[in-house]
Design a protein around this motif. Structure first.
Motif, PDB file in Angstrom:
ATOM      1  N   ALA A  37       0.865  -1.175   0.000  1.00 39.29           N
ATOM      2  CA  ALA A  37       0.000   0.000   0.000  1.00 39.29           C
ATOM      3  C   ALA A  37       0.900   1.223   0.000  1.00 39.29           C
ATOM      4  O   ALA A  37       1.844   1.302   0.785  1.00 39.29           O
ATOM      5  N   ARG A  38       0.645   2.143  -0.870  1.00 33.20           N
ATOM      6  CA  ARG A  38       1.453   3.355  -0.941  1.00 33.20           C
ATOM      7  C   ARG A  38       1.116   4.218   0.270  1.00 33.20           C
ATOM      8  O   ARG A  38      -0.009   4.667   0.423  1.00 33.20           O
ATOM      9  N   THR A  39       2.065   4.410   1.135  1.00 27.78           N
ATOM     10  CA  THR A  39       1.886   5.301   2.269  1.00 27.78           C
ATOM     11  C   THR A  39       3.109   6.191   2.399  1.00 27.78           C
ATOM     12  O   THR A  39       4.216   5.802   2.038  1.00 27.78           O
ATOM     13  N   CYS A  40       2.894   7.377   2.888  1.00 28.50           N
ATOM     14  CA  CYS A  40       3.982   8.311   3.128  1.00 28.50           C
ATOM     15  C   CYS A  40       3.837   8.891   4.525  1.00 28.50           C
ATOM     16  O   CYS A  40       2.724   9.063   5.016  1.00 28.50           O
ATOM     17  N   THR A  41       4.954   9.191   5.132  1.00 30.04           N
ATOM     18  CA  THR A  41       4.983   9.831   6.444  1.00 30.04           C
ATOM     19  C   THR A  41       5.696  11.170   6.297  1.00 30.04           C
ATOM     20  O   THR A  41       6.818  11.226   5.802  1.00 30.04           O
ATOM     21  N   LEU A  42       5.031  12.225   6.724  1.00 30.17           N
ATOM     22  CA  LEU A  42       5.569  13.574   6.639  1.00 30.17           C
ATOM     23  C   LEU A  42       5.903  14.044   8.050  1.00 30.17           C
ATOM     24  O   LEU A  42       5.068  13.981   8.942  1.00 30.17           O
ATOM     25  N   SER A  43       7.143  14.483   8.245  1.00 26.77           N
ATOM     26  CA  SER A  43       7.560  14.964   9.562  1.00 26.77           C
ATOM     27  C   SER A  43       8.431  16.204   9.386  1.00 26.77           C
ATOM     28  O   SER A  43       8.962  16.457   8.311  1.00 26.77           O
ATOM     29  N   LEU A  66       9.809  13.680   3.997  1.00 22.43           N
ATOM     30  CA  LEU A  66       8.709  12.845   3.528  1.00 22.43           C
ATOM     31  C   LEU A  66       9.307  11.488   3.169  1.00 22.43           C
ATOM     32  O   LEU A  66      10.198  11.411   2.323  1.00 22.43           O
ATOM     33  N   GLU A  67       8.832  10.434   3.845  1.00 20.87           N
ATOM     34  CA  GLU A  67       9.304   9.071   3.560  1.00 20.87           C
ATOM     35  C   GLU A  67       8.132   8.254   3.046  1.00 20.87           C
ATOM     36  O   GLU A  67       7.080   8.204   3.687  1.00 20.87           O
ATOM     37  N   CYS A  68       8.338   7.626   1.877  1.00 21.99           N
ATOM     38  CA  CYS A  68       7.273   6.845   1.253  1.00 21.99           C
ATOM     39  C   CYS A  68       7.729   5.407   1.047  1.00 21.99           C
ATOM     40  O   CYS A  68       8.907   5.158   0.794  1.00 21.99           O
ATOM     41  N   THR A  73       5.780   9.961  -6.606  1.00 23.17           N
ATOM     42  CA  THR A  73       5.975  11.063  -7.548  1.00 23.17           C
ATOM     43  C   THR A  73       5.747  12.398  -6.850  1.00 23.17           C
ATOM     44  O   THR A  73       5.533  13.407  -7.497  1.00 23.17           O
ATOM     45  N   VAL A  74       5.780  12.402  -5.521  1.00 27.18           N
ATOM     46  CA  VAL A  74       5.577  13.630  -4.765  1.00 27.18           C
ATOM     47  C   VAL A  74       6.780  14.538  -4.981  1.00 27.18           C
ATOM     48  O   VAL A  74       7.922  14.132  -4.810  1.00 27.18           O
ATOM     49  N   ASN A 131      13.359   6.530  -1.301  1.00 27.19           N
ATOM     50  CA  ASN A 131      12.018   7.096  -1.372  1.00 27.19           C
ATOM     51  C   ASN A 131      11.826   8.103  -0.244  1.00 27.19           C
ATOM     52  O   ASN A 131      10.759   8.217   0.341  1.00 27.19           O
ATOM     53  N   THR A 132      12.895   8.817   0.060  1.00 24.21           N
ATOM     54  CA  THR A 132      12.864   9.880   1.064  1.00 24.21           C
ATOM     55  C   THR A 132      13.118  11.207   0.366  1.00 24.21           C
ATOM     56  O   THR A 132      13.991  11.305  -0.490  1.00 24.21           O
ATOM     57  N   TYR A 133      12.317  12.197   0.734  1.00 24.09           N
ATOM     58  CA  TYR A 133      12.389  13.519   0.121  1.00 24.09           C
ATOM     59  C   TYR A 133      12.498  14.546   1.241  1.00 24.09           C
ATOM     60  O   TYR A 133      11.873  14.396   2.292  1.00 24.09           O
ATOM     61  N   THR A 134      13.281  15.592   1.036  1.00 18.90           N
ATOM     62  CA  THR A 134      13.453  16.607   2.073  1.00 18.90           C
ATOM     63  C   THR A 134      13.373  18.016   1.494  1.00 18.90           C
ATOM     64  O   THR A 134      13.554  18.224   0.297  1.00 18.90           O
TER      65      THR A 134
END
Length: 164
Positions: A37-43, A66-68, A73-74, A131-134
């Protein structure tokens, strides 16, 4: 029965008995499955300005992560105005109590530039091939001897929209 055939007969019976005593086998299948399941956590780290100066701009910064799981594609997050914005769409404020306010701005660049607007989009940068974005958010408070003493705070809502 002659004496030579007795050992042969005994050996033959032994071979037959060993064949009957061997283990039998059965085979079957087991299904294996999983769902992703595609899930992301934003902190975000807290943006702490510390003690304000009455003569110089006070700066601060906070890393947003943001870790997905799975490919994402965020590329942006939306930055809200904050709980103490006044009016609600134009000025972010730190608040202490009901009436005490310290205005602040948020920027995408360390040098400042335009304030991040209401629900303004901030670009995220992918960390390597993960799959981590900052993104780093930079804050500024203009100096003023008029700020009342106190401990000030605000809460800013960050939103990442992604496809499940």
């Amino acid at each position: 029965m002659n004496s030579r055939s007795a050992p042969s007969l005994a050996a033959g019976m032994l071979v037959a008995a060993v064949g009957l005593a061997q283990a039998q086998t059965a085979t079957g299948e087991m299904g294996v499955s999983a769902e992703v399941a595609r899930t992301c956590t934003l902190s975000a780290e807290p943006l702490a300005f510390g003690t304000l100066s009455v003569t110089e701009v006070t700066n601060g910064s906070a890393l947003v992560t943001l870790e997905c799981n799975g490919v994402s594609t965020v590329t942006t997050i939306l930055v809200g105005m904050g709980a103490n914005a006044d009016p609600p769409t134009t000025q972010r404020n730190l608040a202490a109590g009901i009436d005490d306010r310290v205005p602040y701005t948020l920027h995408e660049l360390e040098a400042g530039g335009a304030d991040i607007a209401t629900d303004g989009a901030v670009t995220l940068v992918q960390v390597g091939t993960t799959n981590t974005y900052t993104a780093t958010l930079y804050g500024k408070i203009q100096p003023s001897p008029a700020y009342p003493m106190g401990t000030y705070a605000d809460t800013v809502i960050l939103t990442a929209n992604y496809a499940p």
